[in-house]
Design a protein around this motif. Structure first.
Motif, PDB file in Angstrom:
ATOM      1  N   ILE A 151      -8.273   2.781  -7.463  1.00 57.41           N
ATOM      2  CA  ILE A 151      -7.902   2.913  -6.058  1.00 57.41           C
ATOM      3  C   ILE A 151      -8.735   1.907  -5.263  1.00 57.41           C
ATOM      4  O   ILE A 151      -9.967   1.895  -5.365  1.00 57.41           O
ATOM      5  CB  ILE A 151      -8.176   4.342  -5.552  1.00 57.41           C
ATOM      6  N   THR A 152      -8.066   1.081  -4.488  1.00 59.94           N
ATOM      7  CA  THR A 152      -8.786   0.052  -3.730  1.00 59.94           C
ATOM      8  C   THR A 152      -8.260  -0.006  -2.294  1.00 59.94           C
ATOM      9  O   THR A 152      -7.122   0.373  -2.020  1.00 59.94           O
ATOM     10  CB  THR A 152      -8.657  -1.323  -4.414  1.00 59.94           C
ATOM     11  N   GLN A 153      -9.107  -0.472  -1.387  1.00 54.74           N
ATOM     12  CA  GLN A 153      -8.792  -0.623   0.031  1.00 54.74           C
ATOM     13  C   GLN A 153      -8.267   0.667   0.673  1.00 54.74           C
ATOM     14  O   GLN A 153      -7.271   0.652   1.407  1.00 54.74           O
ATOM     15  CB  GLN A 153      -7.781  -1.764   0.230  1.00 54.74           C
ATOM     16  N   PRO A 154      -8.920   1.798   0.413  1.00 52.83           N
ATOM     17  CA  PRO A 154      -8.455   3.034   1.044  1.00 52.83           C
ATOM     18  C   PRO A 154      -8.765   3.025   2.536  1.00 52.83           C
ATOM     19  O   PRO A 154      -9.771   2.474   2.981  1.00 52.83           O
ATOM     20  CB  PRO A 154      -9.262   4.113   0.326  1.00 52.83           C
ATOM     21  N   THR A 155      -7.892   3.632   3.323  1.00 50.59           N
ATOM     22  CA  THR A 155      -8.119   3.714   4.768  1.00 50.59           C
ATOM     23  C   THR A 155      -8.655   5.075   5.189  1.00 50.59           C
ATOM     24  O   THR A 155      -8.928   5.284   6.376  1.00 50.59           O
ATOM     25  CB  THR A 155      -6.809   3.444   5.518  1.00 50.59           C
ATOM     26  N   GLY A 156      -8.787   5.980   4.249  1.00 49.05           N
ATOM     27  CA  GLY A 156      -9.307   7.309   4.546  1.00 49.05           C
ATOM     28  C   GLY A 156      -9.306   8.154   3.289  1.00 49.05           C
ATOM     29  O   GLY A 156      -8.862   7.704   2.222  1.00 49.05           O
ATOM     30  N   PRO A 157      -9.810   9.383   3.366  1.00 50.61           N
ATOM     31  CA  PRO A 157      -9.846  10.242   2.183  1.00 50.61           C
ATOM     32  C   PRO A 157      -8.451  10.700   1.768  1.00 50.61           C
ATOM     33  O   PRO A 157      -7.568  10.886   2.611  1.00 50.61           O
ATOM     34  CB  PRO A 157     -10.693  11.434   2.645  1.00 50.61           C
ATOM     35  N   ASN A 158      -8.257  10.871   0.466  1.00 51.63           N
ATOM     36  CA  ASN A 158      -6.986  11.369  -0.048  1.00 51.63           C
ATOM     37  C   ASN A 158      -7.121  11.553  -1.558  1.00 51.63           C
ATOM     38  O   ASN A 158      -8.220  11.430  -2.122  1.00 51.63           O
ATOM     39  CB  ASN A 158      -5.832  10.420   0.282  1.00 51.63           C
ATOM     40  N   PHE A 159      -6.016  11.781  -2.227  1.00 54.50           N
ATOM     41  CA  PHE A 159      -5.976  11.852  -3.685  1.00 54.50           C
ATOM     42  C   PHE A 159      -4.684  11.229  -4.168  1.00 54.50           C
ATOM     43  O   PHE A 159      -3.711  11.094  -3.410  1.00 54.50           O
ATOM     44  CB  PHE A 159      -6.105  13.295  -4.185  1.00 54.50           C
ATOM     45  N   VAL A 160      -4.639  10.831  -5.447  1.00 52.50           N
ATOM     46  CA  VAL A 160      -3.448  10.252  -6.064  1.00 52.50           C
ATOM     47  C   VAL A 160      -3.140  11.017  -7.347  1.00 52.50           C
ATOM     48  O   VAL A 160      -4.055  11.353  -8.107  1.00 52.50           O
ATOM     49  CB  VAL A 160      -3.647   8.746  -6.359  1.00 52.50           C
ATOM     50  N   GLU A 171      -3.461  13.944   2.634  1.00 52.35           N
ATOM     51  CA  GLU A 171      -4.493  13.632   3.611  1.00 52.35           C
ATOM     52  C   GLU A 171      -4.219  12.273   4.265  1.00 52.35           C
ATOM     53  O   GLU A 171      -3.142  11.701   4.118  1.00 52.35           O
ATOM     54  CB  GLU A 171      -5.863  13.701   2.940  1.00 52.35           C
ATOM     55  N   SER A 172      -5.201  11.706   4.965  1.00 52.27           N
ATOM     56  CA  SER A 172      -4.932  10.572   5.853  1.00 52.27           C
ATOM     57  C   SER A 172      -4.919   9.212   5.167  1.00 52.27           C
ATOM     58  O   SER A 172      -4.347   8.255   5.693  1.00 52.27           O
ATOM     59  CB  SER A 172      -5.976  10.552   6.978  1.00 52.27           C
ATOM     60  N   GLY A 173      -5.538   9.104   3.977  1.00 55.21           N
ATOM     61  CA  GLY A 173      -5.777   7.791   3.407  1.00 55.21           C
ATOM     62  C   GLY A 173      -4.559   7.095   2.848  1.00 55.21           C
ATOM     63  O   GLY A 173      -3.795   7.656   2.048  1.00 55.21           O
ATOM     64  N   THR A 174      -4.351   5.841   3.265  1.00 59.25           N
ATOM     65  CA  THR A 174      -3.386   4.917   2.647  1.00 59.25           C
ATOM     66  C   THR A 174      -4.155   4.061   1.650  1.00 59.25           C
ATOM     67  O   THR A 174      -5.305   3.690   1.908  1.00 59.25           O
ATOM     68  CB  THR A 174      -2.737   4.037   3.718  1.00 59.25           C
ATOM     69  N   VAL A 175      -3.535   3.720   0.495  1.00 55.31           N
ATOM     70  CA  VAL A 175      -4.284   3.025  -0.556  1.00 55.31           C
ATOM     71  C   VAL A 175      -3.447   1.953  -1.239  1.00 55.31           C
ATOM     72  O   VAL A 175      -2.221   2.004  -1.239  1.00 55.31           O
ATOM     73  CB  VAL A 175      -4.768   4.004  -1.650  1.00 55.31           C
ATOM     74  N   SER A 213       0.828  -1.202   0.000  1.00 55.19           N
ATOM     75  CA  SER A 213       0.000   0.000   0.000  1.00 55.19           C
ATOM     76  C   SER A 213       0.865   1.254   0.000  1.00 55.19           C
ATOM     77  O   SER A 213       2.027   1.241   0.435  1.00 55.19           O
ATOM     78  CB  SER A 213      -0.943   0.001   1.203  1.00 55.19           C
ATOM     79  N   LEU A 214       0.280   2.340  -0.464  1.00 53.30           N
ATOM     80  CA  LEU A 214       0.988   3.613  -0.590  1.00 53.30           C
ATOM     81  C   LEU A 214       0.498   4.556   0.499  1.00 53.30           C
ATOM     82  O   LEU A 214      -0.686   4.885   0.564  1.00 53.30           O
ATOM     83  CB  LEU A 214       0.743   4.213  -1.974  1.00 53.30           C
ATOM     84  N   ALA A 215       1.414   4.985   1.334  1.00 48.05           N
ATOM     85  CA  ALA A 215       1.062   5.846   2.461  1.00 48.05           C
ATOM     86  C   ALA A 215       0.967   7.305   2.024  1.00 48.05           C
ATOM     87  O   ALA A 215       1.478   7.680   0.961  1.00 48.05           O
ATOM     88  CB  ALA A 215       2.101   5.689   3.569  1.00 48.05           C
ATOM     89  N   PRO A 216       0.316   8.139   2.820  1.00 51.45           N
ATOM     90  CA  PRO A 216       0.267   9.571   2.498  1.00 51.45           C
ATOM     91  C   PRO A 216       1.669  10.165   2.341  1.00 51.45           C
ATOM     92  O   PRO A 216       2.622   9.747   3.021  1.00 51.45           O
ATOM     93  CB  PRO A 216      -0.463  10.172   3.710  1.00 51.45           C
ATOM     94  N   PHE A 236     -10.581  10.376  -3.698  1.00 55.77           N
ATOM     95  CA  PHE A 236     -11.419   9.350  -3.087  1.00 55.77           C
ATOM     96  C   PHE A 236     -11.757   9.746  -1.651  1.00 55.77           C
ATOM     97  O   PHE A 236     -10.989  10.452  -0.980  1.00 55.77           O
ATOM     98  CB  PHE A 236     -10.742   7.981  -3.133  1.00 55.77           C
ATOM     99  N   ASN A 237     -12.944   9.293  -1.187  1.00 53.80           N
ATOM    100  CA  ASN A 237     -13.404   9.673   0.151  1.00 53.80           C
ATOM    101  C   ASN A 237     -13.026   8.661   1.222  1.00 53.80           C
ATOM    102  O   ASN A 237     -13.325   8.859   2.402  1.00 53.80           O
ATOM    103  CB  ASN A 237     -14.918   9.892   0.156  1.00 53.80           C
ATOM    104  N   GLY A 238     -12.403   7.555   0.818  1.00 55.30           N
ATOM    105  CA  GLY A 238     -11.926   6.594   1.792  1.00 55.30           C
ATOM    106  C   GLY A 238     -12.920   5.530   2.188  1.00 55.30           C
ATOM    107  O   GLY A 238     -12.619   4.707   3.056  1.00 55.30           O
TER     108      GLY A 238
END
Length: 286
Positions: free
Chosen positions: A115-124, A168-172, A75-78, A141-143
């Motif tokens: 984008i799959t299995q997001p842990t929170g909102p973010n962007f890529v 933002e907080s989401g890891t994806v 997964s890719l962290a913020p 994505f809204n997570g």
């Protein structure tokens, strides 16, 4: 009206008619106009162009961060980025099944990003692999759900993109599928022509090269190059910097309109093979 005035008007009308009539007649249909015979077609001097064409492909999977077989998986962290090769297609296990689905010489790809299995909102964001920063997002994505988006991005010389996760907080996890690529529509060939041998290093539309004499290399393309523009530049140590001597180009044979002969000369003007680790790049603009 006096006779003198009538005579003056008549004379002026005759003079104007004499001056105007030939000019009008020259532009009338059927008027004879002398023209020079057209010159015989000659090869045009050209410079490397950036014209490209889009080549659609059956979609192939370039990357899936969920599959451990891929380098750079996970997964890719913020605030992290990852350089991803997109040249090959893979099966669901991450094994290469379509090598060079994006061929050498491609300059950009069209892709689908999931984008799959997001842990929170973010962007890529997606950029060329050698980019030092990004300026826009490719997907937001809204997570709470998987999302996907299509796009087009320039790739680097190694056929790579860079994927950036936002602040933002989401890891994806993310998946990249390739749906097509852009490549130069003009023909070109980069040739190592060292000491009587010739090797095709890279190119577009070039099918083969051969050393046929001292200082003469034939380059064959996949279609006729008659009437096209031709340009060759010497490579010093094959780094793209012009080397010593000159280069000339000619059609190899009227019976083979797809082959050009490139002649290389030393600094004294004598036809000679390029020096060690030297060669040329030949461009054809049709």
């Amino acid at each position: 009206m006096s006779k003198r005035f009538v005579m003056f008007v008549t004379i002026v009308g005759l003079v104007v008619g004499v001056l105007v009539a030939p000019t009008l007649g020259a532009n009338e249909p059927g008027a004879k106009v002398d023209r020079e015979a057209p010159a015989a077609p000659q090869p045009r001097a050209v410079t490397p162009t950036v014209k490209t064409e889009f080549v659609p492909v059956d979609p192939v999977r370039a990357f899936d961060s969920r599959v451990a077989a891929y380098p750079q998986s996970g997964s890719l962290a913020p605030n992290q980025s990852r350089v991803i090769p997109v040249k090959d297609g893979h099966n669901s296990f991450g094994t290469v099944t379509t090598p060079n689905a994006v061929p050498p010489g491609a300059t950009a790809v069209s892709y689908n990003l999931t984008i799959t299995q997001p842990t929170g909102p973010n962007f890529v964001a997606v950029t060329p692999g050698n980019a030092g920063f990004f300026s826009t997002s490719a997907i937001n994505f809204n997570g709470t759900a998987d999302v996907a988006n299509a796009g087009v991005v320039t790739i680097d010389g190694q056929r790579q993109v860079k994927v950036w996760n936002g602040i933002e907080s989401g890891t994806v996890h993310f998946i990249i599928d390739i749906t097509g690529y852009y490549i130069g529509s003009d023909k070109w060939a980069k040739v190592d022509a060292d000491a009587g041998s010739a090797t095709l290093l890279d190119g577009h539309g070039a099918t083969s090269v051969a050393s046929i004499n001292t200082g003469v290399v034939s380059v064959t393309f996949d279609s006729s190059v008659v009437g096209c523009g031709w340009l060759a530049t010497r490579n010093d140590n094959l780094d793209g910097v012009a080397g010593p001597g000159e280069v000339s180009i000619e059609l190899g044979s009227s019976a083979d309109p797809a082959t050009l002969w490139v002649r290389t000369f030393d600094s004294s003007g004598t036809q000679a093979d390029p020096s060690s680790s030297d060669g040329f790049t030949l461009y054809v603009d049709c």
